[in-house]
Design a protein around this motif. Structure first.
Motif, short mmCIF file in Angstrom:
data_model
loop_
_atom_site.label_atom_id
_atom_site.label_comp_id
_atom_site.label_asym_id
_atom_site.label_seq_id
_atom_site.Cartn_x
_atom_site.Cartn_y
_atom_site.Cartn_z
N ASP A 8 -8.38 34.38 -5.30
CA ASP A 8 -7.77 33.87 -4.07
C ASP A 8 -7.32 34.99 -3.12
OD1 ASP A 8 -8.07 31.22 -4.86
OD2 ASP A 8 -6.21 31.29 -6.04
N LEU A 9 -7.41 36.23 -3.56
CA LEU A 9 -7.09 37.38 -2.72
C LEU A 9 -8.18 38.41 -2.94
CD1 LEU A 9 -4.91 38.63 -0.80
CD2 LEU A 9 -3.93 39.70 -2.85
N ARG A 10 -8.65 39.01 -1.87
CA ARG A 10 -9.79 39.91 -1.94
C ARG A 10 -9.40 41.32 -1.50
NH1 ARG A 10 -14.63 39.25 2.37
NH2 ARG A 10 -15.49 41.35 2.24
N PRO A 11 -8.98 42.17 -2.42
CA PRO A 11 -8.75 43.56 -2.06
C PRO A 11 -10.09 44.22 -1.69
CG PRO A 11 -7.66 43.02 -4.13
CD PRO A 11 -8.60 41.89 -3.82
N VAL A 12 -10.08 44.99 -0.64
CA VAL A 12 -11.29 45.64 -0.14
C VAL A 12 -11.29 47.09 -0.57
CG1 VAL A 12 -12.60 46.30 1.91
CG2 VAL A 12 -11.42 44.08 1.83
N VAL A 13 -12.29 47.50 -1.33
CA VAL A 13 -12.46 48.90 -1.72
C VAL A 13 -13.51 49.51 -0.81
CG1 VAL A 13 -13.14 50.49 -3.55
CG2 VAL A 13 -11.80 48.45 -4.10
N GLY A 14 -13.10 50.53 -0.06
CA GLY A 14 -13.96 51.09 0.96
C GLY A 14 -14.78 52.28 0.53
N GLY A 15 -14.49 52.85 -0.63
CA GLY A 15 -15.27 54.00 -1.08
C GLY A 15 -14.61 54.69 -2.25
N THR A 16 -15.45 55.30 -3.09
CA THR A 16 -14.97 56.08 -4.23
C THR A 16 -15.53 57.49 -4.12
OG1 THR A 16 -14.89 54.11 -5.65
CG2 THR A 16 -14.91 56.25 -6.74
N TYR A 17 -14.66 58.48 -4.21
CA TYR A 17 -15.01 59.89 -4.06
C TYR A 17 -14.80 60.60 -5.40
CZ TYR A 17 -14.51 59.07 1.01
OH TYR A 17 -14.63 58.59 2.29
N ALA A 18 -15.60 61.63 -5.64
CA ALA A 18 -15.33 62.50 -6.77
C ALA A 18 -14.01 63.22 -6.54
CB ALA A 18 -16.46 63.52 -6.94
N LEU A 19 -13.32 63.59 -7.63
CA LEU A 19 -12.03 64.27 -7.50
C LEU A 19 -12.16 65.49 -6.60
CD1 LEU A 19 -9.06 64.46 -8.40
CD2 LEU A 19 -9.83 65.79 -10.38
N GLY A 20 -13.23 66.25 -6.75
CA GLY A 20 -13.41 67.45 -5.95
C GLY A 20 -13.69 67.19 -4.49
N ASP A 21 -13.94 65.93 -4.12
CA ASP A 21 -14.21 65.58 -2.73
C ASP A 21 -12.98 64.97 -2.05
OD1 ASP A 21 -16.84 66.43 -2.88
OD2 ASP A 21 -17.59 64.48 -3.51
N ALA A 22 -11.80 65.25 -2.59
CA ALA A 22 -10.58 64.70 -2.00
C ALA A 22 -10.41 65.12 -0.55
CB ALA A 22 -9.36 65.13 -2.82
N ALA A 23 -10.76 66.36 -0.23
CA ALA A 23 -10.62 66.82 1.15
C ALA A 23 -11.49 65.99 2.09
CB ALA A 23 -10.99 68.30 1.25
N GLN A 24 -12.71 65.67 1.66
CA GLN A 24 -13.59 64.85 2.50
C GLN A 24 -13.02 63.45 2.67
OE1 GLN A 24 -16.37 65.94 4.23
NE2 GLN A 24 -16.01 63.95 5.22
N ALA A 25 -12.43 62.92 1.63
CA ALA A 25 -11.80 61.61 1.74
C ALA A 25 -10.69 61.63 2.79
CB ALA A 25 -11.24 61.19 0.38
N HIS A 26 -9.89 62.69 2.79
CA HIS A 26 -8.83 62.80 3.80
C HIS A 26 -9.42 62.91 5.21
CE1 HIS A 26 -4.90 63.83 1.51
NE2 HIS A 26 -5.69 63.11 0.74
#
Length: 318
Positions: free
Chosen positions: A282-300
């Motif tokens: 009844d609730l749909r959380p939206v996951v927009g992407g998964t990054y490798a730990l080392g790609d945290a800077a790109q996620a930011h």
């Protein structure tokens, strides 16, 4: 262990992957979590440059939420004081919540911080009443995408979603928004009022600057603007109490850190309700992407440039 360590304040470039971070050790009242995924929040980008509400000290491992397993085999999602961007993290036991099998890691992370924020924005801060109009800024984001759904579920008369791109506005409509507004509209106040057919009752606002000013001007008498972030890094115009009184408007601030001080009182009920709704479909959380730990800077970088939707995750195994 592997972790993201910050040794100087700045932009995404200060997030560096290391493999020699000391492992956390449990103390009474805490639990070590073997992290499967860590959540990324906009507040993390402020912490990296030391512009967040709570001043940071160096060196630090960012990250306020993780999902994973404890030493006794429990699968939990947890809120943290920090240290989430790592293979293991330390959580206070009252802030670690069991995750049902029907709720995946991404959904659990979307709920524990951003979901509880959306819950409190509408219920605790705005005191949403059935039939009221609700404006949700950043409606395709982690908080916004859940706030759109909860507002409709709790009887909002009209949900107006504000977002920066056609794809994001389409997502907001798919999640239940009644109408959408371009965040880049030249006359944002006018666009909001046109979308509602008049002034609005509730605004959930986390952009700051001119967006806050326009939103406040669009409030009807007895309307409430809940301010819970400043993504633009620009403060809104000062608010005069007399001007609020003239229009019977309210401005309310919200920071989830205050709920974390008494989780049994302020987080247990929201988490139980949100997890149950999600498990039931009844609730749909939206996951927009998964990054490798080392790609945290790109996620930011992607988060700051508004290139993302929903919840962003770091995979600590990558």
């Amino acid at each position: 262990m592997r972790a993201i360590r910050i040794t100087e304040f700045g932009g995404p470039e200060v997030l560096r992957l290391v493999d020699d971070q000391p492992e956390p050790e449990a103390a009474p009242g805490t639990v070590v979590v073997d992290v499967a995924h860590a959540g990324i929040n906009y507040a993390d980008t402020h912490q990296a440059e030391n512009s967040y509400l709570a001043p940071a000290s160096l060196p630090l491992v960012p990250g306020a939420e993780v999902v994973g397993t404890t030493g006794d085999g429990r699968r939990v999602v947890a809120l943290l004081a920090g240290g989430g961007y790592a293979e293991r993290a330390l959580a206070a036991e009252p802030l670690a919540f069991d995750v049902p099998d029907a709720v995946d890691d991404g959904a659990a992370l979307a709920l524990v911080l951003q979901g509880t924020t959306a819950w409190h924005l509408l219920r605790t801060s705005a005191h949403l009443q059935p039939g009221e109009s609700v404006v949700v800024h950043a409606a395709a984001g982690g908080v916004g995408s859940l706030a759109v759904q909860l507002a409709k579920r709790w009887g909002a008369g009209r949900v107006i979603a504000v977002a920066s791109s056609p794809d994001k506005r389409e997502l907001a409509l798919d999640l239940g928004a009644d109408v959408v507004v371009d965040a880049g509209a030249d006359d944002l106040k006018g666009a909001i009022e046109e979308a509602n057919g008049g002034k609005v009752d509730v605004v959930l606002e986390m952009v700051g600057g001119a967006t806050t000013d326009a939103s406040l001007a669009a409030l009807a008498p007895f309307g409430r603007l809940v301010f819970y972030g400043m993504a633009s890094r620009r403060p809104p115009s000062p608010v005069e109490p007399g001007a609020l009184m003239q229009r019977s408007r309210g401005v309310i601030g919200f920071w989830l850190a205050h709920a974390m001080r008494d989780p049994q009182r302020h987080l247990a009920t929201p988490m139980r309700e949100l997890l149950d709704l999600t498990a039931a479909g009844d609730l749909r959380p939206v996951v927009g992407g998964t990054y490798a730990l080392g790609d945290a800077a790109q996620a930011h970088r992607d988060l700051r440039e508004r290139r993302t939707i929903g919840k962003l995750l770091l995979d600590t195994q990558r």
